[in-house]
Design a protein around this motif. Sequence first.
Motif: not given
Length: 70
Positions: A15-16, A19, A22
């Motif tokens: 997830e990190k 992110e 992104y």
Amino acid sequence: MSSEYEKTVTRLIQEKLDELEYLKKAEKWDNSHVQRLVAEIETLETLFENYNLGMNYFRRARGGRSGLRE
């Protein structure tokens, strides 16, 4: 064999990383936010590695002493 801890930490790392990718693709990104994300990823990777090192010891030692007692 992976534990719930390993699965959760792996999911958090992914997830990190998502992110971070992104943010790097965004036109305007906050450098302090990117640095914080990198630090969080490093911390999670260290937690994962330390857990695996500790668990490998116990996983190997589990049957290692049975031969000594016979």
